[in-house]
Design an enzyme around this catalytic site. Sequence first.
Site, PDB file in Angstrom:
ATOM      1  N   TYR A 130      -3.912   2.815   8.363  1.00 44.76           N
ATOM      2  CA  TYR A 130      -2.567   3.221   8.012  1.00 44.76           C
ATOM      3  C   TYR A 130      -2.039   4.124   9.124  1.00 44.76           C
ATOM      4  O   TYR A 130      -2.815   4.782   9.825  1.00 44.76           O
ATOM      5  CB  TYR A 130      -2.552   3.974   6.687  1.00 44.76           C
ATOM      6  N   ASP A 161       0.578 -10.719  -6.210  1.00 43.10           N
ATOM      7  CA  ASP A 161       0.185 -10.759  -4.798  1.00 43.10           C
ATOM      8  C   ASP A 161      -1.204 -11.341  -4.562  1.00 43.10           C
ATOM      9  O   ASP A 161      -1.714 -11.288  -3.447  1.00 43.10           O
ATOM     10  CB  ASP A 161       0.291  -9.369  -4.176  1.00 43.10           C
TER      11      ASP A 161
END
Length: 290
Positions: A130, A161
Amino acid sequence: MATAATASATAATRFTLLAGAGLRSRVSRLPTAVRFQRPRGLTTTALLKTVDLKPKEQGQPETLDYRVFLVDGGGRKVSPWHDVPLRAGDGAFHFIVEIPKESSAKMEVATDEAFTPIKQDTKKGNLRYYPYNINWNYGLLPQTWEDPTSANSDVEGAFGDNDPVDVVEIGERRANIGDVLKVKPLAALAMIDEGELDWKIVAISLDDPRASLVNDVDDVEKHFPGTLTAIRDWFRDYKIPDGKPANRFGLGNKPASKVSLNSTFLFSLKHRDNSCSLMVSLFVSTRNML
């Protein structure tokens, strides 16, 4: 129970919980009939003592070969996705920590590997991070899967998803990769990531000193002021530094209440021939928003 679940389907988001099935795949290879073969002698979900489960590292962190397996009291590998039971009793759920708070390595369950260990995600052969630390413990609900064939009419018709259901745990302790925690659900955020619905269940560990103080969205706002907004903003913006658009949130950018969540946890159990696998449907209502 099946009748109640069917009646709720038109106004709810469907998650499919899989024990004994469910490698991540695309729609053309849905895992509804796939059997998860356990080695001879492996502890089954019904007999698994979660208190004995421990993470076991293999390889060096931040390398392509690094894996964190889950082992039982006898040292045998078990799957954190398939073998750990969802329910922990008294309205609590089990939560598998993939990413400890205040870290940035993008760790996830390897759904296509034996025993589904936790590994660092990659893109084009490179380890993924991240752009900044995540501020809460992050991971998954075991035996869950967001159905990519089921559209949610309450959240812009978005489809699941195709991954396990995510949990954001807001307690004060920094957990370790592979920890199995008992958590209390408090709220849910309906994130839409590139058109796919990716629920974020906000929860707190039962071991946290403030766990008894929080039971719903209002309690979180009182005892963890600004946290729900911070979670929403973090997940909205984390892709922007990579040149991608911000994620969006359904339900008017508001969290679904914990009361709504608990009132519509409907389970429909169905055994598949002789495989002893179990398919369960979990419905999370979006009708009673705060």
